[in-house]
Design a protein around this motif. Structure first.
Motif, PDB file in Angstrom:
ATOM      1  N   THR A  79       0.800  -1.239   0.000  1.00  0.00           N
ATOM      2  CA  THR A  79       0.000   0.000   0.000  1.00  0.00           C
ATOM      3  C   THR A  79       0.837   1.297   0.000  1.00  0.00           C
ATOM      4  N   LYS A  80       2.144   1.172   0.276  1.00  0.00           N
ATOM      5  CA  LYS A  80       2.990   2.380   0.253  1.00  0.00           C
ATOM      6  C   LYS A  80       4.338   2.033  -0.345  1.00  0.00           C
ATOM      7  N   ALA A  81       4.378   1.164  -1.333  1.00  0.00           N
ATOM      8  CA  ALA A  81       5.668   0.675  -1.826  1.00  0.00           C
ATOM      9  C   ALA A  81       6.482   1.800  -2.461  1.00  0.00           C
ATOM     10  N   LYS A  82       7.803   1.669  -2.371  1.00  0.00           N
ATOM     11  CA  LYS A  82       8.705   2.636  -3.008  1.00  0.00           C
ATOM     12  C   LYS A  82       9.319   1.987  -4.250  1.00  0.00           C
ATOM     13  N   ILE A  83       9.450   2.760  -5.306  1.00  0.00           N
ATOM     14  CA  ILE A  83      10.075   2.233  -6.526  1.00  0.00           C
ATOM     15  C   ILE A  83      11.567   2.043  -6.267  1.00  0.00           C
ATOM     16  N   GLN A 101       1.035   1.215  -9.625  1.00  0.00           N
ATOM     17  CA  GLN A 101       1.338  -0.172  -9.250  1.00  0.00           C
ATOM     18  C   GLN A 101       2.718  -0.612  -9.708  1.00  0.00           C
ATOM     19  N   GLY A 102       3.231  -1.620  -9.020  1.00  0.00           N
ATOM     20  CA  GLY A 102       4.502  -2.220  -9.410  1.00  0.00           C
ATOM     21  C   GLY A 102       4.528  -3.653  -8.933  1.00  0.00           C
ATOM     22  N   LEU A 144       1.624   2.201  -4.834  1.00  0.00           N
ATOM     23  CA  LEU A 144       2.591   3.250  -4.475  1.00  0.00           C
ATOM     24  C   LEU A 144       2.005   4.342  -3.598  1.00  0.00           C
ATOM     25  N   GLY A 145       0.875   4.084  -2.940  1.00  0.00           N
ATOM     26  CA  GLY A 145       0.239   5.111  -2.109  1.00  0.00           C
ATOM     27  C   GLY A 145      -0.747   5.910  -2.943  1.00  0.00           C
ATOM     28  N   ARG A 146      -1.756   6.496  -2.274  1.00  0.00           N
ATOM     29  CA  ARG A 146      -2.806   7.223  -3.000  1.00  0.00           C
ATOM     30  C   ARG A 146      -2.186   8.319  -3.881  1.00  0.00           C
ATOM     31  N   LEU A 153       3.613   9.384  -9.463  1.00  0.00           N
ATOM     32  CA  LEU A 153       4.960   8.843  -9.264  1.00  0.00           C
ATOM     33  C   LEU A 153       5.349   7.929 -10.424  1.00  0.00           C
ATOM     34  N   THR A 154       4.420   7.088 -10.874  1.00  0.00           N
ATOM     35  CA  THR A 154       4.715   6.215 -12.009  1.00  0.00           C
ATOM     36  C   THR A 154       5.185   7.049 -13.194  1.00  0.00           C
ATOM     37  N   ALA A 155       4.456   8.137 -13.467  1.00  0.00           N
ATOM     38  CA  ALA A 155       4.783   8.963 -14.639  1.00  0.00           C
ATOM     39  C   ALA A 155       6.154   9.600 -14.492  1.00  0.00           C
ATOM     40  N   ILE A 156       6.419  10.163 -13.315  1.00  0.00           N
ATOM     41  CA  ILE A 156       7.683  10.878 -13.156  1.00  0.00           C
ATOM     42  C   ILE A 156       8.856   9.899 -13.141  1.00  0.00           C
TER      43      ILE A 156
END
Ligand code: ADP
Ligand code: ASP
Ligand code: MG
Length: 405
Positions: free
Chosen positions: A109-113, A137-138, A148-150, A155-158
């Motif tokens: 629910t709060k994963a970091k890339i 998602q990842g 990756l959190g709400r 974040l995915t895009a950046i």
């Protein structure tokens, strides 16, 4: 030929007509000879609806299963967007986060890339496709679906823009850019032509949900310049970038309101070294982010004790209470009280570094508006206060009027 990453948020893909509009915009860029990677969110309301379903079953569902559930929202939109592009005779392929090579840690629910292996995205682009990637998602190293959190599609895009070394990163949303305050709450808010990473970070961390906080951290770290703009028109948006010297001329760039925080107070904690450490270690171990902390010392029957208040994100409140109640025998406090009806208003601007009296003016303005301050915290470029939730909109408008009109 430019490589462009475009992200479309929930409202921008909120129904099939909007998805067709997204496809038309993407097709126009491609017709100009650009390569386009599209990141999409779940259709608006879908993520909330899925959370509601799980909570109908239990108030604290397993975080692993929540990730499996929530990732389905974005999976719908990638396929629908690809179908809409194919209908316009544009070759398009949808990819889940895992298929796009987005590898995260295992914090559900709060994963970091952790890293992105963009080989498949490059291969599909080189074949002439528009590539549509599921935001938010990842996949963890051990093959688990993670989110990756709400707001995590930002974040995915950046992160994809950084990994692909994109020429342009555009975040399409339902407002024309980043404003001096949420334009839905403050009618006089103005669109900002540009804003620094640090100011955007502080605004995002203080409730301006137009950008997810962690996406801005990522952009700053990897120097991804991006534009926030509307998917509903062609107006120029707001450029988010490294600070320039002229930005310091403006004392307050924006005002924000966070209604998504809750306050927990532990009354009667024994005033001894190590008690606070134990409390916040327990919360950190449960991956709960604590924002503000206030401690007051009091005496009762000659014994020094303290009341400790802190704020957490509302969705973490139940988990935080569980942690705290589990520690009660060890910490020895009298009682814990949760307050969900709080709001946090903040003023943000890099110009605060070189101007004095900003906090005083903020507190005066709130006093004149009859708003009581419960907690205060500051950083070099921000002042935040916790107030009663029902005074949030009023406080924000008063501060916007005092500093920005
Ligand atoms: P998306 O679904 O596109 O990710 P979000 O709902 O997450 O969009 O974010 C856009 C919303 O952020 C806007 O509709 C607006 O109400 C809100 N918002 C809050 N603060 C600001 C601000 N300072 N500038 C622009 N929008 C803001
Ligand atoms: N669908 C997710 C959410 O609602 C991620 C996103 O929209 O960015 O939080
Ligand atoms: Mg968002």
């Amino acid at each position: 030929m430019a490589l462009i990453v475009q992200k479309y948020g929930g409202t921008s893909v909120g129904n099939t007509e909007r998805i067709r509009n997204v496809a038309k915009r993407v097709a126009a860029y491609r017709a100009d000879g650009d390569q386009v990677v599209v990141v999409v969110s779940a259709m608006s309301g879908v993520t909330d609806g899925l959370i509601r379903l799980a909570k109908e079953i239990t108030p604290l569902p397993s975080e692993r299963e929540m990730d499996v559930l929530l990732a389905t929202g974005e999976q719908q939109t990638i396929a629908l967007t690809a179908i809409a592009l194919q209908t316009l005779n544009v070759p398009a392929v949808s990819l889940t986060g895992a298929q796009a090579g987005i590898v995260t840690d295992g914090v559900h629910t709060k994963a970091k890339i952790q890293n992105i292996s963009p080989a498949e995205v490059h291969r599909l682009l080189d074949e002439g496709n528009v590539v549509i990637v599921a935001g938010f998602q990842g996949q963890s190293f051990s093959g688990q679906i993670t989110t990756l959190g709400r707001g995590g599609s930002d974040l995915t895009a950046i992160a994809l823009a950084a990994a692909l070394k994109a020429d342009l990163c555009q975040i399409y949303t339902d407002v024309d850019g980043v404003y001096t305050a949420d334009p839905r709450l403050v009618p006089n808010a103005r669109k900002l032509p540009e804003i620094s990473y640090d100011e955007m970070l502080e605004l995002a961390g203080s409730g301006a949900k137009v950008m997810q906080l962690r996406s801005v951290e990522f952009a700053k770290k990897f120097d991804v310049v991006f534009e926030v703009r509307s998917s509903l028109n062609d107006h120029p948006g707001t450029i988010v970038k490294e600070e320039t010297s002229s930005m310091e001329d403006v004392v307050v760039r924006g005002v924000s309101l966070d209604k998504n925080q809750a306050k927990l107070t532990l009354f009667g904690v024994r005033d001894e070294p190590g008690r606070a450490a134990r409390i916040f270690r327990g919360l950190a171990d449960a991956n709960i982010n604590v924002d503000m902390i206030v401690q007051n010392v009091s005496h009762e029957g000659g014994i020094r004790q303290t009341d400790i208040s802190f704020t957490v994100d509302k969705p973490d409140l139940l988990k935080a209470r569980q942690v705290i109640d589990g520690l009660k025998p060890e910490i020895g406090f009298k009682e814990s009280v949760a307050d969900e009806s709080i709001g946090k208003v903040s003023i943000v601007g890099v110009g605060m570094r070189s101007h004095s009296g900003v906090a005083a003016k903020m507190f005066d303005t709130l006093a004149q508006a009859g708003v009581n301050i419960e907690m205060i915290s500051t950083s070099e470029i921000k002042v935040s206060v916790v107030i009663a939730a029902d005074k949030g909109d009023l406080a924000m408008r008063a501060l916007h009027h005092a500093f920005l009109e």
